[in-house]
Scaffold this active site. Structure first.
Site, PDB file in Angstrom:
ATOM      1  CD  GLN A 101      49.779  30.529  37.882  1.00  0.00           C
ATOM      2  OE1 GLN A 101      49.861  31.002  37.051  1.00  0.00           O
ATOM      3  NE2 GLN A 101      48.722  30.251  38.473  1.00  0.00           N
ATOM      4  CG  HIS A 164      47.499  34.100  35.039  1.00  0.00           C
ATOM      5  ND1 HIS A 164      46.188  34.761  34.735  1.00  0.00           N
ATOM      6  CD2 HIS A 164      47.135  33.224  35.874  1.00  0.00           C
ATOM      7  CE1 HIS A 164      45.191  34.232  35.617  1.00  0.00           C
ATOM      8  NE2 HIS A 164      45.962  33.442  36.436  1.00  0.00           N
ATOM      9  CD  GLU A 258      38.214  30.548  25.664  1.00  0.00           C
ATOM     10  OE1 GLU A 258      37.100  31.514  26.055  1.00  0.00           O
ATOM     11  OE2 GLU A 258      38.964  30.861  24.781  1.00  0.00           O
ATOM     12  CE1 TYR A 268      41.062  32.428  18.747  1.00  0.00           C
ATOM     13  CE2 TYR A 268      42.907  33.983  18.524  1.00  0.00           C
ATOM     14  CZ  TYR A 268      42.250  32.971  17.919  1.00  0.00           C
ATOM     15  OH  TYR A 268      42.416  32.538  16.740  1.00  0.00           O
ATOM     16  CE1 TYR A 279      39.923  30.610  39.745  1.00  0.00           C
ATOM     17  CE2 TYR A 279      40.757  32.920  39.422  1.00  0.00           C
ATOM     18  CZ  TYR A 279      40.878  31.618  39.216  1.00  0.00           C
ATOM     19  OH  TYR A 279      41.503  30.897  38.190  1.00  0.00           O
TER      20      TYR A 279
END
Length: 385
Positions: A101, A164, A258, A268, A279
């Protein structure tokens, strides 16, 4: 191959497209025009495919001269003019950590680009020990060359792997820059630790210096750029200048994506509270809420794999103004989220089956654009009354 023929082939491969309305799903005709009903009136959207050869696109921005720039994760920036690829790319960019990513991520023109020429990028900076860190830098264009490069901030510590990394860049009404950084995956509690930059939304000045009114600027050991924390992997960030609101979407684990309003110094919750599970199907946490931790405006179970986000401020789409558009990777559509008093009241799936939508954005002249992975599309949504 024409744009329309290309989109038609995508529609046929994906099967019949389903468009959700307030009355439930209905079948849409295959092709470039999709008919659906908004809450106020009927509208037809023509989906114009402008380009079909993008390779893992990530971000897009418009310059003051009308050109549009699109990043590809491998480390390239493509230049478009009048909705056409010019065949040119930005030269002289820094190398990126192109793993999973990670890579070249978002791009944003300075709000006063016409005056100062600054362009900002978020990318995974590669280090000699094969680690990487989300990094914000800025540059100017001299012809197609990236000149006057300035590295503004490295969101450390650097990390192995490519999971991430976030990351989006937005500016607010006062010219402050916000960027998002994921928790790096294998240690979720990074997001609760103020001594590192991971799993956070950050706020800096446009030159990279730290605002003195940031919430943790005087906290011993804390990263002074932190604006919010407890954010898992925020790949969508948008500042709505009309309402002075910072919107964020982040990936949950298995379920629990979210939509949040990001506010100064707030927690948060990730990974202490979540509406998702591991997972492998096991319980991640027994808590979905806890004192001192913010609830999302909306969450998705199962996950749609939220990515880019924008608020429709254009008058070109009757009935959509003020709605939030969320790019969905896994579910391959754009979610049109209708809110009332910042509460979710309705949702519609747009362009279902078009491919993994990485970003959706509104151009300066008020049109909605989107880019997709795998199918490699740049599309423009043209409203037909």
């Amino acid at each position: 191959m024409s744009s329309n023929k290309h989109f038609l082939s995508i529609a046929l491969v994906a099967g019949t497209l389903s468009i959700w309305t307030a009355c439930g799903p209905k079948e849409a005709e295959q092709g470039t025009e999709q008919a659906f009903t908004t809450e106020t009136e009927k509208m037809v959207i023509k989906v114009d495919t402008l380009y079909n050869e993008l390779e893992n696109p990530w971000g897009m921005t418009w310059l003051s001269d009308g050109r549009m720039l699109i990043t590809e994760r491998k480390g390239e920036i493509l230049i478009f003019k009048d909705d056409k690829f010019t065949g040119e790319k930005v030269q002289g960019l820094p190398p990126v950590h192109n793993v999973n990513q990670a890579g070249l991520l978002d791009i944003a023109a300075h709000p006063k680009h016409a005056e100062n020429g600054w362009i900002y990028i978020a990318y995974a900076k590669h280090f000699e020990d094969s680690t990487a860190a989300t990094t914000i830098m800025r540059f100017k264009l001299e012809g197609n060359n990236a000149v006057n490069q300035e590295e503004l901030i490295v969101a450390g510590p650097s990390w192995k792997g490519g999971r991430h990394f976030g990351s989006r860049i937005v500016f607010d009404n006062e010219g402050f820059l916000y960027f998002s950084n994921g928790d790096k995956g294998n240690i979720p509690m990074n997001a609760q630790d103020l001594t590192n930059a991971h799993g956070k939304v950050h706020r800096i000045k446009d030159d990279g210096t730290i605002p003195t009114d940031n919430p943790f600027v005087d906290s011993v050991g804390a990263e002074a750029s932190i604006w919010s924390y407890g954010n898992r992997n925020p790949q969508g960030l948008f500042f709505d200048k009309a309402t002075n609101t910072l919107w964020e979407v982040e990936h949950g684990p298995k379920g629990g994506d979210e939509l949040n309003i990001i506010e100064k110094g707030k927690n948060y919750g990730w990974p202490v509270i979540s509406y998702g599970i591991n997972y492998d199907g096991t319980q991640l946490t027994q808590f979905t809420e806890k004192p001192g931790m913010e609830q999302p405006v909306h969450y998705w179970v199962p996950s749609i794999a939220t990515c880019g986000v924008t608020v429709v401020n254009s008058d070109k789409y009757p009935g959509w103004k003020g709605n939030i558009l969320v790019a969905a990777l896994a579910k391959q559509h754009i979610a049109r989220v209708v809110l009332k008093d910042n509460k979710h009241i309705a949702e519609e799936k747009l362009l279902l089956g078009i491919g993994r939508v990485r970003q959706v954005a509104e151009s300066p002249d008020g049109y909605i654009y989107a880019i997709t992975e795998a199918t490699g599309l740049l599309v423009k949504l043209l409203p037909i009354q």
